[in-house]
Design a protein around this motif. Structure first.
Motif, short mmCIF file in Angstrom:
data_model
loop_
_atom_site.label_atom_id
_atom_site.label_comp_id
_atom_site.label_asym_id
_atom_site.label_seq_id
_atom_site.Cartn_x
_atom_site.Cartn_y
_atom_site.Cartn_z
N VAL A 31 1.14 -1.12 -0.01
CA VAL A 31 0.01 0.09 -0.02
C VAL A 31 0.87 1.06 0.13
O VAL A 31 1.60 1.42 0.90
N GLU A 32 0.60 1.90 -1.01
CA GLU A 32 1.37 3.40 -0.91
C GLU A 32 0.17 4.69 -0.96
O GLU A 32 -0.73 4.51 -1.67
N ASN A 33 0.38 5.42 0.03
CA ASN A 33 -0.64 6.55 0.09
C ASN A 33 -0.15 7.71 -0.75
O ASN A 33 0.89 8.39 -0.65
N LYS A 34 -0.90 7.99 -1.52
CA LYS A 34 -0.81 9.28 -2.56
C LYS A 34 -2.05 10.05 -2.13
O LYS A 34 -2.87 10.05 -3.23
N ALA A 35 -2.19 10.93 -1.24
CA ALA A 35 -3.26 11.59 -0.81
C ALA A 35 -3.22 13.11 -1.70
O ALA A 35 -2.10 13.56 -1.94
N GLY A 36 -4.43 13.77 -1.49
CA GLY A 36 -4.81 15.00 -2.03
C GLY A 36 -5.73 15.23 -2.93
O GLY A 36 -6.25 14.40 -3.70
N ALA A 37 -6.46 16.39 -2.98
CA ALA A 37 -7.31 16.67 -4.04
C ALA A 37 -8.65 15.71 -3.60
O ALA A 37 -9.03 15.12 -4.69
N GLY A 38 -8.90 15.30 -2.42
CA GLY A 38 -10.16 14.70 -2.26
C GLY A 38 -10.00 12.90 -2.79
O GLY A 38 -10.97 12.47 -3.25
N GLY A 39 -8.58 12.61 -2.97
CA GLY A 39 -8.53 11.41 -3.73
C GLY A 39 -7.90 11.42 -5.18
O GLY A 39 -7.62 10.30 -5.80
N ASN A 40 -8.15 12.45 -5.88
CA ASN A 40 -7.79 12.77 -7.13
C ASN A 40 -6.34 12.58 -7.50
O ASN A 40 -5.83 12.05 -8.61
N VAL A 41 -5.30 12.68 -6.49
CA VAL A 41 -3.86 12.74 -6.80
C VAL A 41 -3.62 11.13 -6.80
O VAL A 41 -2.86 10.78 -7.83
N GLY A 42 -4.18 10.36 -5.80
CA GLY A 42 -3.81 9.18 -5.89
C GLY A 42 -4.53 8.36 -7.21
O GLY A 42 -3.78 7.36 -8.10
N ALA A 43 -5.69 8.83 -7.71
CA ALA A 43 -6.40 8.32 -8.76
C ALA A 43 -5.54 8.71 -10.01
O ALA A 43 -5.49 7.65 -10.97
N ASP A 44 -5.08 9.70 -10.12
CA ASP A 44 -4.08 10.06 -11.25
C ASP A 44 -3.08 9.07 -11.51
O ASP A 44 -2.69 8.94 -12.58
N VAL A 45 -2.44 8.87 -10.24
CA VAL A 45 -1.07 8.09 -10.50
C VAL A 45 -1.75 6.51 -10.88
O VAL A 45 -1.03 6.13 -11.81
#
Length: 331
Positions: free
Chosen positions: A73-87
């Motif tokens: 699990v890698e946490n890529k937080a920000g913008a209500g979940g959009n940062v991780g989704a973009d990854v």
């Protein structure tokens, strides 16, 4: 109890625009057969310590046991979940980067955000649904409101005075708060945070007055006597907190359930999608995951890839009028 939607092989082979197995190159077919032969990244688009992080780690631990390779699990937080989704969206479609398919980034964000770096419908391959959790309304202990009607009366008598925290702009806790404002006809100040954990800290410190959050977080705080739980947002009372009323008992039609699944980037080969999907089903059926989810107040809700994508699209359509009516918008 686990809700299972049985896989339809034809739908699986056609999902995500992937090529059917007979058309795969020999190299791709071998890569799928050998998968996983190294650790798999699972992108959680929210900070460590929050409900989605806890549930994701429970699932990934079981996937690691079943697959014989680590699901990290890698946490890529920000913008209500959009940062991780973009990854996830921009990762190679090889099965070694997957991650959270969430109500925030995949059903709420398309309406709430004026611009997104991804297309929630086109840039992802839905793999499986994993869980469903209601939100719980909790208030600080010294707030003079012991019931939802008490809270509504307090807010009406003091418009704009009281605040509600959320785990971020565009998350289901924020939209739940906006729905509360609409149906109760009250004025509350929204205070977004970068995840649930810092919002909890400020709620306990009295910096904010109340918060809707995925039930795993409020349950722990309520059981330890740190907050007062007033209501859950599911249609029926939750078995983990049977004494807590539903919001609909006071405000008819009030229902929002948060959900999480697993997705990959667009273009994942259909046999890879099928392999991943059935592995997640096996993980959810394990006694270890059942016990851990029960402790967190989460319902296991596996769906096949086609139904997972359809569920996301339907929830985006259902929530869009609520978001537009609230006036919430992120440029």
């Amino acid at each position: 109890m686990i809700k299972l939607t049985l896989p339809r092989r034809r739908a699986l082979l056609l999902s995500g625009g992937a090529l059917a197995a007979p058309m795969l190159s020999a190299g791709v077919a071998r890569a799928i057969d050998d998968w996983p032969n190294k650790p798999v990244r699972y992108i959680n688009s929210f900070p460590a310590g929050g409900p989605t992080d806890t549930l994701s780690r429970i699932v990934c631990h079981e996937l690691s046991q079943l697959a014989g390779q680590q699901f990290v699990v890698e946490n890529k937080a920000g913008a209500g979940g959009n940062v991780g989704a973009d990854v996830i969206a921009k990762s190679a479609p090889d099965g070694y980067t997957i991650g959270l398919y969430s109500i925030a980034s995949h059903a709420i964000a398309p309406t709430l955000y004026a611009r997104l770096p991804f297309d929630a419908a086109k840039d992802f391959t839905g793999i499986a649904m994993l869980w469903s959790v209601p939100n719980m309304l909790m208030v600080r202990l010294d707030l003079p409101a012991k019931t939802v009607p008490d809270l509504i009366a307090l807010a009406r008598d003091n418009p704009g005075k009281y605040s509600f925290a959320s785990s971020g702009a565009g998350t289901s806790p924020q939209i739940t708060g906006e729905l509360f404002k609409q149906l109760a006809k009250i004025n509350l100040l929204h205070v977004p945070y970068r995840g649930s954990a810092p919002a909890h800290q400020d709620l306990l410190a009295g910096q904010v007055d109340m918060m809707f959050d995925n039930i795993p977080g409020p349950l722990g705080l309520m059981r330890s006597g740190k907050v007062r739980g007033l209501a859950v947002t599911s249609r029926e009372r939750h078995p983990a907190a049977p004494d807590i009323p539903t919001m609909a008992e006071y405000l008819p039609g009030f229902e929002i359930t948060s959900w999480g699944g697993v997705c990959g980037p667009a273009g994942l080969p259909a046999p890879m999608v099928e392999k991943l999907s059935l592995l997640t089903r096996k993980a959810l059926e394990s006694e270890a995951v059942k016990k851990a989810f029960d402790q967190q107040g989460a319902t296991r809700i596996w769906m096949n890839p086609a139904d997972t994508a359809a569920y996301r699209a339907a929830d985006e359509k259902r929530l869009a009028p609520v978001i537009r009516q609230s006036g919430a918008k992120v440029d």
